[in-house]
Scaffold this motif. Sequence first.
Motif, PDB file in Angstrom:
ATOM      1  N   HIS A   1      42.611  18.667 -37.130  1.00 41.12           N
ATOM      2  CA  HIS A   1      41.738  17.104 -36.741  1.00 41.12           C
ATOM      3  C   HIS A   1      40.980  17.639 -35.408  1.00 41.12           C
ATOM      4  O   HIS A   1      39.767  17.673 -35.395  1.00 41.12           O
ATOM      5  N   GLU A   2      41.592  17.948 -34.463  1.00 44.94           N
ATOM      6  CA  GLU A   2      41.099  18.269 -33.120  1.00 44.94           C
ATOM      7  C   GLU A   2      39.936  19.283 -33.237  1.00 44.94           C
ATOM      8  O   GLU A   2      39.027  19.442 -32.724  1.00 44.94           O
TER       9      GLU A   2
ATOM     10  N   GLU B   1      39.744  16.336 -28.409  1.00 45.92           N
ATOM     11  CA  GLU B   1      39.017  17.323 -28.921  1.00 45.92           C
ATOM     12  C   GLU B   1      37.899  17.971 -27.815  1.00 45.92           C
ATOM     13  O   GLU B   1      36.722  18.411 -28.080  1.00 45.92           O
TER      14      GLU B   1
ATOM     15  N   GLU C   1      35.128   9.851 -35.903  1.00 41.75           N
ATOM     16  CA  GLU C   1      36.772   9.879 -36.306  1.00 41.75           C
ATOM     17  C   GLU C   1      36.910   9.803 -37.942  1.00 41.75           C
ATOM     18  O   GLU C   1      37.730  10.335 -38.348  1.00 41.75           O
TER      19      GLU C   1
ATOM     20  N   HIS D   1      36.833  18.629 -35.065  1.00 41.87           N
ATOM     21  CA  HIS D   1      35.893  17.933 -34.191  1.00 41.87           C
ATOM     22  C   HIS D   1      34.665  18.695 -33.642  1.00 41.87           C
ATOM     23  O   HIS D   1      33.806  18.188 -33.203  1.00 41.87           O
TER      24      HIS D   1
ATOM     25  N   TYR E   1      39.524   4.923 -37.709  1.00 46.13           N
ATOM     26  CA  TYR E   1      40.185   6.192 -38.277  1.00 46.13           C
ATOM     27  C   TYR E   1      40.093   6.311 -39.934  1.00 46.13           C
ATOM     28  O   TYR E   1      39.788   6.947 -40.506  1.00 46.13           O
TER      29      TYR E   1
HETATM   30 ZN    ZN Z   1      39.607  12.147 -33.541  1.00 47.91          ZN
END
Ligand code: ZN
Length: 876
Positions: free
Chosen positions: A298-299, A265, A321, A302, A382
């Motif tokens: 997800h990225e 990220e 995370e 972030h 995670y």
């Molecule tokens: Zn991550």
Amino acid sequence: QIVHLADYRPTDFVLERVDLTFELDPTNTKIEARLIFHRREGVDASLPLVLDGDELKLSGLLFDQKEMSASQYDATPESLTIRDLPAESPFELTITTYINPEANTQLMGLYRTNGVYCTQCEAEGFRRITYFPDRPDVLAPYTITIIGDKAANPVMLSNGNFLGGAGYDEGRSFAAWFDPHPKPAYLFALVAGDLGVIEDTFETMSGREVALKIYVEHGKEPRAAYAMDALKRSMKWDEEHFGREYDLNIFQIVAVSDFNMGAMENKGLNVFNDKYVLADPETATDQDYANIERIIAHEYFHNWTGNRITCRDWFQLCLKEGLTVYRDQEFSSDMRSRPVKRIADVRHLKSDQFPEDGGPLAHPPRPDSYREINNFYTMTIYEKGAEITGMIATILGRDNFRKGMDLYFERHDGQAVTVEDYVKCFEDASGRDLSQFFRWYVQAGTPLVSASGAYDAAAGTFTLSLEQTTPATPGQPNKEPLHIPLSFALILDNGSIAEPTSVTGGEITGDVLHLTERSQSFTFSGVSSRPVVSLNRSFSAPVNLVFEQSLEDLVHIARHDSDLFSRWQALTDLAMPNLAQAARDARDGKDVTCDPAFVAALLECAGDASLEPAFRAQALNLPSEADIARALGGNNDPDAIHAGRKAVHEAIAKAGEEVFVRLYNEMKVEGAYSPKAGDAGKRSLRGVALSYLMYAENSPQRAAEAFAAADNMTDLAQSLTLLAHRFPDASEATAALASFLTRFDGNPLVIDKWFSIQATIPGVDALERVKALMENPRFNPGNPNRVRSLVGTFAFGNPTGFNRVDGKGYDFLADQILAIDPKNPQLAARILTSMRSWRSLEPVRAEQARLALSKIAKAAGLSTDVSDIVGRMLKD
Ligand code: ZN
Ligand code: ARG
């Protein structure tokens, strides 16, 4: 060598600004780092500044642009110590280093992949570029200048906004970037090379236009279209659901072919494993599309949970995370089917996180010490981390959860914070005390909740008795009781949900029961008939639940629960005893029989057209061999588990042949391929139906036909897998594997599927097959995706082939680990974790596994990564 959370203290010097100039060269890149520091208030003026390094050599050091005398500093490959620095005033250091990107096989720091320069700095890769205070609580704005050969590097990217670029000198050009948002070094990125790009724009909620760019190898641009679409949906979703707006005028993604993880990220410049960017119907499966959507999100997410607000130290990794996984799960749930997504996530949690939490590698989501931080990018950090945030949302309820998140963003923007800071925001926003809940972060192990119910017809009361224990884990012999939020329903005969007049024994909010004591009984009054309890609905808490429910009760839940997750869970609970008994029977050479009530319930679900196909496919996908092993608890014989599971499949196939034929015909998707969840669900149900039909018919015929007829990668890979796994010696399987290879030769990501399918063919021959494939010219031991798809898939995903009773599978793995380790320790350590459950094997295999692990442990020159994992796995 061990880092302890308790030792945390802030740096002695504050970093104000970073100015980096890279002069790119494949084997000798020059980095000039200009860093402005001042001594933190109150820090003793005699203390030196100590910067981190990793395999570095200092080539120049200036203090306020003047040479320093050699007596003022010490440079080693691991650190640069500078003395006699000002007590108060800011000063500038100019540090020059040279590194060799071409020789960087660890893929940490600056390296080259397919002629492209790229970086991976999380967790501690930046110190392989220059001497630096390489820790997440050191935040500064960065200016970056990249100078490189014009022809070789038409694209030169870094974080932040583009300042400008032009010719630099004969043959070279430069590009300059400025990232105004203070960030830690782990979020730094640089990419340079000759890449193709697709472009788009996004208008943010406040009306700013953001340029979106995805860079891929030339010729692969069309395959980035889905990633771009997923990116735009992610940006919109984060605005709508969390009020988060993007904060630079450009957002870039680069796909590279050599990458240790899924993606990274870096601020404004996400770097991706190309596997999670590139897709088209011909080469990507529905699962690939779903993964791309999830990881792009997800990225991107972030940017707020990780970048704007980052971690104070690496012990807090789950702060970014776990929360970001929670956010990407919510996103996927909104894009697709929420219950089906939940089922898939829970399957993943149980098959990968639960074994971690129950074995030698168990650690709390917020560990208190580590030897190698790279080994803590785990399922626990995670996935369990995501479950913890999910439980906070369950305990607080939707509105208070959102208030807590808003407060977090407001209070901590621009800071490097702790898990305590995060939880405090929810406490302050909701007024609820989360101190007992906090134990989830610091206590390892999967809690076990035992439940029993008693109905008193005369009094019209129902009592639910609960007990919680958490098994001991390495370093944590004793566990405190947790605050466990259990979503529940009391289902009446007609399928409706009971509404008790009152409850005693503990707190209940909405449909959530708060288990806080070691043992606790809840008594519900005003319950007119004996209810069936549906407990831990939607898997509201990541626990092992032991609830001796009758077959009839489970069937009742499977039929009537309004929570689809629980219907799936009930079918799984019905399946598991059958699978476990089948494994025992197979071991003892007895005939395997299957409970007709279970088979009937499963087939009823399979044929229920009111249920979405993806859900029915999940129900028909029986628990995996690893799940059965976990349920059996120990002394496991993978061959028996495999044989028993196969027999159960055959029994279901025989009983349900008609249903499966019908599904196979009805679920055919007509028209052009779309990766949307609806069509994908039909394809998966059709695939499971095909799989059962092959058990019923005991012939490769139907799969061979499906393979020939497939017009997308999902159908193709599915039929090829069935052919190869069920009839590996049949000419149909050999022919299909050969034709697949010819058709996709030259496309490494697809050839990875070809490797994986063969690496997971069950049985004793798998090892020789894998060894032969490693000699295939398409296999490249230096590329992590190739290694994972062949060696990794074999070790993680082929229980019978890997766990050969003669120990040859473990021996092979040991050799592979020792061969990979010197080049790429992170990759070696990751693949080695495939042996984490070795102690639950039957004694002969367990001893073979121990020998292989000892062989690794004894080898000379192990990386910290591998030595840490093997050490923990062998520790009693
Ligand atoms: Zn991550
Ligand atoms: N932060 C990345 C992600 O989850 C993963 C980076 C992992 N890096 C590592 N060295 N283990 O999105």
